[in-house]
Design a protein around this motif. Structure first.
Motif, mmCIF file in Angstrom:
data_model
loop_
_atom_site.group_PDB
_atom_site.id
_atom_site.type_symbol
_atom_site.label_atom_id
_atom_site.label_comp_id
_atom_site.label_asym_id
_atom_site.label_seq_id
_atom_site.Cartn_x
_atom_site.Cartn_y
_atom_site.Cartn_z
ATOM 1 N N LEU A 100 0.826 -1.189 -0.035
ATOM 2 C CA LEU A 100 0.008 -0.034 0.071
ATOM 3 C C LEU A 100 0.832 1.291 0.147
ATOM 4 O O LEU A 100 1.839 1.454 0.908
ATOM 5 C CB LEU A 100 -1.051 0.059 1.237
ATOM 6 C CG LEU A 100 -2.034 1.167 1.332
ATOM 7 C CD1 LEU A 100 -2.873 1.099 0.066
ATOM 8 C CD2 LEU A 100 -2.794 1.226 2.533
ATOM 9 N N GLN A 101 0.651 2.194 -1.072
ATOM 10 C CA GLN A 101 1.231 3.201 -1.139
ATOM 11 C C GLN A 101 0.830 4.096 0.099
ATOM 12 O O GLN A 101 -0.420 4.097 0.696
ATOM 13 C CB GLN A 101 0.920 4.188 -2.549
ATOM 14 C CG GLN A 101 1.907 5.341 -2.802
ATOM 15 C CD GLN A 101 3.253 5.102 -2.907
ATOM 16 O OE1 GLN A 101 4.025 5.207 -1.700
ATOM 17 N NE2 GLN A 101 3.943 4.821 -3.984
ATOM 18 N N ARG A 102 1.634 5.104 0.635
ATOM 19 C CA ARG A 102 1.476 5.582 1.896
ATOM 20 C C ARG A 102 2.143 7.064 1.695
ATOM 21 O O ARG A 102 2.871 7.386 1.031
ATOM 22 C CB ARG A 102 2.110 4.781 3.259
ATOM 23 C CG ARG A 102 3.576 4.995 3.187
ATOM 24 C CD ARG A 102 4.137 3.793 4.098
ATOM 25 N NE ARG A 102 5.595 3.910 3.819
ATOM 26 C CZ ARG A 102 6.150 2.907 3.198
ATOM 27 N NH1 ARG A 102 5.632 2.030 2.660
ATOM 28 N NH2 ARG A 102 7.530 3.045 3.114
ATOM 29 N N PRO A 103 1.647 8.098 2.857
ATOM 30 C CA PRO A 103 0.372 7.790 3.544
ATOM 31 C C PRO A 103 -1.070 8.272 3.117
ATOM 32 O O PRO A 103 -0.920 9.164 2.002
ATOM 33 C CB PRO A 103 0.644 8.594 4.656
ATOM 34 C CG PRO A 103 1.452 9.816 3.982
ATOM 35 C CD PRO A 103 2.224 9.021 3.105
ATOM 36 N N ILE A 104 -2.057 7.541 3.157
ATOM 37 C CA ILE A 104 -3.351 8.036 2.655
ATOM 38 C C ILE A 104 -3.984 8.851 3.913
ATOM 39 O O ILE A 104 -4.011 8.279 5.161
ATOM 40 C CB ILE A 104 -4.104 6.857 2.329
ATOM 41 C CG1 ILE A 104 -3.385 6.071 1.219
ATOM 42 C CG2 ILE A 104 -5.710 7.273 2.076
ATOM 43 C CD1 ILE A 104 -4.249 4.840 0.643
ATOM 44 N N VAL A 105 -4.495 9.683 3.671
ATOM 45 C CA VAL A 105 -5.368 10.591 4.763
ATOM 46 C C VAL A 105 -6.429 10.770 4.167
ATOM 47 O O VAL A 105 -6.863 11.196 3.349
ATOM 48 C CB VAL A 105 -4.456 11.806 4.734
ATOM 49 C CG1 VAL A 105 -5.242 12.752 6.133
ATOM 50 C CG2 VAL A 105 -3.150 11.828 5.257
ATOM 51 N N VAL A 106 -7.582 10.636 4.992
ATOM 52 C CA VAL A 106 -8.915 10.658 5.153
ATOM 53 C C VAL A 106 -9.259 11.974 6.001
ATOM 54 O O VAL A 106 -9.184 11.897 7.091
ATOM 55 C CB VAL A 106 -9.827 9.505 5.391
ATOM 56 C CG1 VAL A 106 -11.285 9.815 5.197
ATOM 57 C CG2 VAL A 106 -9.373 8.250 4.547
ATOM 58 N N SER A 107 -10.098 12.957 5.277
ATOM 59 C CA SER A 107 -10.653 14.114 6.153
ATOM 60 C C SER A 107 -12.003 14.735 5.767
ATOM 61 O O SER A 107 -12.415 14.102 4.715
ATOM 62 C CB SER A 107 -9.524 15.234 6.095
ATOM 63 O OG SER A 107 -9.900 16.150 5.121
ATOM 64 N N PRO A 108 -12.740 15.395 6.342
ATOM 65 C CA PRO A 108 -13.945 15.996 5.955
ATOM 66 C C PRO A 108 -13.922 16.571 4.440
ATOM 67 O O PRO A 108 -14.593 16.908 3.780
ATOM 68 C CB PRO A 108 -14.406 16.943 7.020
ATOM 69 C CG PRO A 108 -13.537 16.440 8.261
ATOM 70 C CD PRO A 108 -12.401 15.959 7.759
ATOM 71 N N ARG A 109 -12.659 17.200 4.141
ATOM 72 C CA ARG A 109 -12.086 17.849 3.061
ATOM 73 C C ARG A 109 -11.619 17.085 1.713
ATOM 74 O O ARG A 109 -11.336 17.454 0.777
ATOM 75 C CB ARG A 109 -11.153 19.032 3.386
ATOM 76 C CG ARG A 109 -11.739 20.227 4.379
ATOM 77 C CD ARG A 109 -10.824 21.306 4.456
ATOM 78 N NE ARG A 109 -10.561 21.969 2.887
ATOM 79 C CZ ARG A 109 -9.576 22.722 2.972
ATOM 80 N NH1 ARG A 109 -8.518 22.845 3.834
ATOM 81 N NH2 ARG A 109 -9.286 23.381 1.874
#
Length: 127
Positions: A100-109
Motif C-alpha cells: 500500500l502506497q502511503r500515507p493516505i489521509v481521510v478528512s472532511p475535505r
C-alpha cells in the motif's frame, strides 16, 4: 489497531507507517494544524479489500495507483504486468499490506495520497 482516536471537531484518519519519513511528516503537519487523527497502523491492521476499494474511489484512482512498486512483493508477484485487474490488485494489497502506497489521509475535505507530504495541507482544516 488504531493508536489514537480522532478529534471530534475535525475527524481525520491517516494510514500510517511509523518508520516512513513521509508518513511521519504528514502526521506532524496534521498535528500542527490542531487535529489528533485516528492513526491506522496498516501493517498491523491491514485494510480490507472493500476499504481499499473505497479509498481508491474517494481519491478517484484505480488499484494500481495504490501500489508501492519499491517493495519486494511487487516484483516477486509480477505486479507490473498489466494483466492484473483492479479486483486482483486490491486482493494483493489486502494480502500484502506493505504494497500500500502511503500515507493516505481521510478528512472532511477529501481523501488524498499524501506524496509529496506537503499535499496534506490541501485537506487540513481551514485556517
Amino acid at each position: 489497531m488504531s493508536a489514537r482516536t480522532p478529534t471530534p471537531a475535525y475527524p481525520m484518519t491517516i494510514f500510517h507507517k511509523p518508520n516512513c519519513s513521509t508518513s511521519r511528516n504528514v502526521l506532524g503537519l496534521i498535528r500542527e494544524s490542531g487535529v489528533e487523527p485516528e492513526i491506522v497502523l496498516y501493517l498491523e491492521t491491514p485494510p480490507s479489500k472493500e476499504k481499499l476499494r473505497a479509498l481508491a474511489k474517494a481519491m478517484g484512482v484505480g488499484a494500481r495507483d495504490l501500489l508501492r512498486a519499491k517493495e519486494a512483493p511487487y516484483e516477486e508477484l509480477g505486479l507490473a504486468d498489466p494483466k492484473w485487474t483492479d479486483d486482483q490488485l486490491f486482493d494483493f494489497i489486502a494480502t500484502h499490506p506493505i504494497l500500500l502506497q502511503r500515507p493516505i489521509v481521510v478528512s472532511p475535505r477529501g481523501t488524498l495520497m499524501c506524496r509529496p507530504w506537503a499535499r496534506v495541507r490541501e485537506i487540513l482544516p481551514s485556517a
